[in-house]
Design a protein around this motif. Sequence first.
Motif: not given
Length: 564
Positions: A492-503, A507-514
Amino acid sequence: MLRRIVLIGATGFFGRRLARRLATIPDVALTLTSRSEERARDFAKTLEGGEHITPFSFDRDDASSVTRLGSLSPWLVIDASGPFQSAGYDLARAAIGFGAHWIDLADARDYLLGFSAALDAEARKMGVVARAGASSTPALSMAVVTEVTDGWQRVDGVDIAILPGGAGDVGDAVIRAILSYAGAKITVYEEGSEREISGWGSVTRAKIAGLGTRYLSPVETADASLMQHRFDVASRVSFSAGLQSRIEHFGLVALAQLRWRRMISRPEALAPLLGKARRVTRVFATDRGGMTITCAGLDANGRQICARWFLHAEKGSGPDVPVLPAVALTRSLLRGEGEAGAGIAALPLAAIEAEMSRPSLTTTRTTQSGGDTSLLALACGVDAYRRLPSALRAFHDQTAPPVWAGKADIDASNSIIGRFVRAIVGLPSPARGVDVTVTVDRAGGEEIWQRNFGGQRFASRLAYKGKNVVSERFGSIEILMAIDVDSIEVRMPVAGWRIGRIRLPLMLAPTSKTREFVGDDGRFHFDVSIGLPGVGLLAHYRGWLEPKTSHALKRSSVASSCAD
């Protein structure tokens, strides 16, 4: 021939409401008890059928008063006095000894759970029906769950909330009952087992149709103990209250925290003061309230289902609800129904709803069914999902057990920033061989994962977003994951992120290796590493899970704590 009903606490908060309804039942002689016979007499004059209504001075703590009660030769004694948190069974035992049926409006957990053992043999010997809990809980709540889950293969969770309007009066006994367990240990059923938490010790926010936003806190009832056995509940039974006045609600939460920390010992001593304070807070409240009961599980066809029953109370009618089961049970006894013995009041939902005064009291039901395809199968495709090892599919299937338990090892950052972020999100602290429980609620095409690492809990909400993307939301932060599977594992690699409705930039997203995979032991294994750019590792937890409890898809016949 008239049958005499003696109503204990007839001039109290709930007693008055119950008396008004009992007075309309034909072929009944009603005796109203109060510590003050004059008060009972004055109240009797306001009721219908006055020629068959008599006042009676009564003190339940006075032995001679109880003896005088027996001289009335009651056919039925109803106790609406309360509070029952500190009550014993002496009065009920005396009524049974008189040869009278017994009904009470108790909602106190210990009283209810001990009622049958204390009185069943005597009630059977005397050939009378003794029923406790003929009120909103457990009689009404049990009736609703019985009705809406009829035919289901499995009940995963039951969530109950009482949402009173804030404009009406509240009796002193009611306030004392609430304060008696604020900050005290109460028993709840969650993660497939019982545990103790603080009454009024936590707050969750909910939007209720017709009532707006309410804040909910856990309260003491017997429902957790009764329902888990009666319905073989796999995951959770919760019972909460949400006061309309936020000052009142958060005031109770504050008192609970003070008691939990042993800064005060008996908050119920504040009942008179809080009763006076309500003269101010009620000015800003309305007379609209309600009660919600939500059940989730598998329907008769083995598909995910979520059913909600909602009671709407308008024009200050909410306080009438707790007396309705007692009225319905009285009618049932008058028809000669009910097996001799002592137990928890059990009634068909239709019998209780028939006592509701419309349009001020109405009920609605909604049902939402889930699809046959699990969230993970939607993201990776049905064919790829079928090629996954059975241990992984057993966790993600729509019919999967909702509670899993195992062990985990946890590494985590010791930096100040790392500890701060970990505390905000709720990520676990470093440990080895820690007990872990994961609860998955599946409803409405979403999944809510509640993780418990040795008492440290954090939750997230997962939803399918199209193609191979699944979102995982932690509060206002939403992480988008691109699901990648093969015949061995799920990634489940990270493909994007939002805070509220703001994408925000990847490059600033939390990293996750799941990763999810099957270990050498044949169990479901997980390996999750979470970090932040510029901070590094926040937490790395890995371990194994297996179903915590085995709940057959076909609900078995479980011995009920309720009287049939």
